[in-house]
Scaffold this motif. Structure first.
Motif, PDB file in Angstrom:
ATOM      1  N   GLU A 234       0.813  -1.221   0.000  1.00 49.17           N
ATOM      2  CA  GLU A 234       0.000   0.000   0.000  1.00 49.17           C
ATOM      3  C   GLU A 234       0.846   1.270   0.000  1.00 49.17           C
ATOM      4  N   ARG A 235       2.050   1.189   0.526  1.00 46.17           N
ATOM      5  CA  ARG A 235       2.924   2.368   0.581  1.00 46.17           C
ATOM      6  C   ARG A 235       3.374   2.819  -0.810  1.00 46.17           C
ATOM      7  N   TYR A 236       3.250   1.934  -1.784  1.00 47.00           N
ATOM      8  CA  TYR A 236       3.730   2.238  -3.136  1.00 47.00           C
ATOM      9  C   TYR A 236       2.579   2.479  -4.121  1.00 47.00           C
ATOM     10  N   THR A 237       1.384   2.593  -3.614  1.00 53.41           N
ATOM     11  CA  THR A 237       0.228   2.693  -4.495  1.00 53.41           C
ATOM     12  C   THR A 237      -0.038   4.105  -4.994  1.00 53.41           C
ATOM     13  N   LEU A 238      -0.606   4.160  -6.170  1.00 50.82           N
ATOM     14  CA  LEU A 238      -1.169   5.411  -6.675  1.00 50.82           C
ATOM     15  C   LEU A 238      -2.473   5.683  -5.933  1.00 50.82           C
ATOM     16  N   CYS A 239      -3.201   4.625  -5.650  1.00 48.34           N
ATOM     17  CA  CYS A 239      -4.396   4.718  -4.818  1.00 48.34           C
ATOM     18  C   CYS A 239      -4.699   3.335  -4.261  1.00 48.34           C
ATOM     19  N   HIS A 240      -5.397   3.303  -3.153  1.00 46.85           N
ATOM     20  CA  HIS A 240      -5.838   2.032  -2.583  1.00 46.85           C
ATOM     21  C   HIS A 240      -7.081   2.281  -1.739  1.00 46.85           C
ATOM     22  N   GLY A 241      -7.856   1.230  -1.545  1.00 46.28           N
ATOM     23  CA  GLY A 241      -9.069   1.378  -0.747  1.00 46.28           C
ATOM     24  C   GLY A 241      -9.747   0.049  -0.539  1.00 46.28           C
ATOM     25  N   THR A 242     -10.670   0.018   0.404  1.00 45.99           N
ATOM     26  CA  THR A 242     -11.458  -1.186   0.673  1.00 45.99           C
ATOM     27  C   THR A 242     -12.902  -0.944   0.278  1.00 45.99           C
ATOM     28  N   TYR A 243     -13.626  -2.018   0.060  1.00 46.20           N
ATOM     29  CA  TYR A 243     -15.021  -1.909  -0.345  1.00 46.20           C
ATOM     30  C   TYR A 243     -15.813  -3.071   0.225  1.00 46.20           C
ATOM     31  N   ASP A 244     -17.100  -2.860   0.411  1.00 45.54           N
ATOM     32  CA  ASP A 244     -17.972  -3.927   0.898  1.00 45.54           C
ATOM     33  C   ASP A 244     -18.312  -4.879  -0.244  1.00 45.54           C
ATOM     34  N   TYR A 245     -18.451  -6.142   0.091  1.00 47.15           N
ATOM     35  CA  TYR A 245     -18.864  -7.102  -0.921  1.00 47.15           C
ATOM     36  C   TYR A 245     -20.330  -6.879  -1.286  1.00 47.15           C
ATOM     37  N   THR A 246     -20.647  -7.201  -2.519  1.00 46.80           N
ATOM     38  CA  THR A 246     -22.023  -7.047  -3.004  1.00 46.80           C
ATOM     39  C   THR A 246     -22.942  -8.035  -2.306  1.00 46.80           C
ATOM     40  N   LYS A 247     -22.484  -9.262  -2.170  1.00 54.13           N
ATOM     41  CA  LYS A 247     -23.263 -10.313  -1.534  1.00 54.13           C
ATOM     42  C   LYS A 247     -22.966 -10.331  -0.042  1.00 54.13           C
ATOM     43  N   GLU A 248     -24.003 -10.228   0.769  1.00 51.15           N
ATOM     44  CA  GLU A 248     -23.804 -10.260   2.207  1.00 51.15           C
ATOM     45  C   GLU A 248     -23.456 -11.677   2.664  1.00 51.15           C
ATOM     46  N   GLN A 249     -22.612 -11.751   3.680  1.00 51.67           N
ATOM     47  CA  GLN A 249     -22.274 -13.074   4.191  1.00 51.67           C
ATOM     48  C   GLN A 249     -23.440 -13.649   4.981  1.00 51.67           C
ATOM     49  N   ALA A 250     -23.499 -14.953   5.010  1.00 53.88           N
ATOM     50  CA  ALA A 250     -24.601 -15.638   5.665  1.00 53.88           C
ATOM     51  C   ALA A 250     -24.555 -15.445   7.171  1.00 53.88           C
ATOM     52  N   GLU A 251     -25.681 -15.646   7.815  1.00 48.69           N
ATOM     53  CA  GLU A 251     -25.769 -15.549   9.267  1.00 48.69           C
ATOM     54  C   GLU A 251     -24.774 -16.509   9.910  1.00 48.69           C
ATOM     55  N   GLY A 252     -23.981 -15.980  10.823  1.00 50.96           N
ATOM     56  CA  GLY A 252     -22.996 -16.806  11.504  1.00 50.96           C
ATOM     57  C   GLY A 252     -21.674 -16.945  10.778  1.00 50.96           C
ATOM     58  N   ALA A 253     -21.556 -16.352   9.589  1.00 49.86           N
ATOM     59  CA  ALA A 253     -20.318 -16.502   8.815  1.00 49.86           C
ATOM     60  C   ALA A 253     -19.138 -15.828   9.495  1.00 49.86           C
ATOM     61  N   SER A 254     -19.377 -14.721  10.196  1.00 49.45           N
ATOM     62  CA  SER A 254     -18.274 -14.026  10.849  1.00 49.45           C
ATOM     63  C   SER A 254     -17.610 -14.904  11.898  1.00 49.45           C
ATOM     64  N   ASP A 255     -18.403 -15.745  12.566  1.00 43.48           N
ATOM     65  CA  ASP A 255     -17.821 -16.662  13.545  1.00 43.48           C
ATOM     66  C   ASP A 255     -17.148 -17.845  12.871  1.00 43.48           C
ATOM     67  N   SER A 256     -17.667 -18.270  11.722  1.00 47.21           N
ATOM     68  CA  SER A 256     -17.050 -19.400  11.027  1.00 47.21           C
ATOM     69  C   SER A 256     -15.685 -19.023  10.482  1.00 47.21           C
TER      70      SER A 256
END
Length: 289
Positions: free
Chosen positions: A231-253
């Motif tokens: 990232e220190r060498y980038t012209l630009c960088h960023g994060t984005y949310d996924y289009t498809k939401e993760q299923a219930e309980g996926a964060s724990d899996s």
């Protein structure tokens, strides 16, 4: 045979444990010899699809992953796989680059370009990428796709990037279409979220980490430690949310070696061709013990 060389060293042992703390009491060390190979369409198709699905996370279903794997495997002299039990086994890691300009008419690349354009246009820090992708003619952008199985050490990554630089240079000398203006690295970040598994328990919960510089927003972490350097060498960088939401309980899996859940997000890093070699040297220095 191995593509370039193998790694077999105590510094490259894979750490397996309950919480990743590295202490001798709760961590087993497995000595593994890593080998690099050219992408092989005869044996790598299914393993590559698995790693691509992992890389694209919930949005993998938006794309023809089989076609994307086939495209990567159609360039056997460009990119690498990492294996531990010989060429005939599934890859534990891979890295490849795709010329978006050359392959823009392939449906899977059309879908990827549309996806990347949408994500970058809605992310202010990715304005430079959005501008490039919105040109009437897509520039010669090299889309780097790379991922690895959890617990595969970061030390396997710099050789793949170094070999990629060599292979691109050889391809250019052979007048093949790999004279890129930019490299675009598709990766992942994550944030910690409260574990629903622990919600009913009385024991203290792990405090969420806050990023004071971001005005109290939830802090983002890197799945791949080398991304922090890139990232220190980038012209630009960023994060984005996924289009498809993760299923219930996926964060724990997805949680591993910690008490909190994990909410992943997409990451894009755009590096100008003239800075890419320097970036590769930097990650080599960063992950070398």
């Amino acid at each position: 045979m191995g593509k370039r060389k193998s790694l077999k060293d105590a510094d490259n042992d894979v750490s397996m444990g309950d919480d990743g703390s590295g202490s001798e009491s709760d961590t087993d060390l497995v000595n593994v010899e890593f080998e690099w190979f050219d992408p092989n369409p005869q044996v790598d198709f299914h393993g590559l699809k698995t790693l691509l699905r992992q890389l694209l996370d919930t949005d993998a279903e938006l794309f023809d992953i089989s076609a994307l794997a086939d495209l990567i495997l159609s360039q056997p002299t460009l990119g690498s796989t990492v294996k531990v039990e010989g060429m005939e086994t599934d890859p534990y890691a891979f890295l490849s680059v795709i010329n978006l300009q050359v392959h823009k008419d392939k449906q899977v690349i059309k879908d990827l370009i549309s996806y990347l354009t949408t994500k970058s246009s809605s992310t202010p820090t990715l304005a430079a990428l959005s501008k490039l992708l919105s040109k009437p003619e897509i520039p010669a952008i090299g889309l780097i796709l790379t991922d690895r199985v959890i617990n595969i050490p970061a030390q396997v990554i710099p050789p793949m990037y170094t070999m990629l630089l060599e292979e691109v240079n050889w391809a250019i000398q052979d007048k093949e279409p790999y004279n890129f203006t930019h490299y675009l690295i598709l990766s992942k970040t994550y944030e910690e979220v409260e574990s629903k598994l622990d919600a009913g328990e009385s024991r203290p919960q792990k405090k969420k980490k806050k990023n004071a510089a971001a005005g109290g927003k939830q802090e983002m972490f890197y799945f791949h430690p080398e991304d922090e350097v890139l990232e220190r060498y980038t012209l630009c960088h960023g994060t984005y949310d996924y289009t498809k939401e993760q299923a219930e309980g996926a964060s724990d899996s997805k949680r591993a070696f910690q008490e909190v859940g994990i909410r992943p997000a997409g990451s894009l890093m755009l590096i100008e061709e003239g800075k890419f070699e320097e970036a590769v040297k930097a990650i080599t220095e960063y992950v070398t013990p």
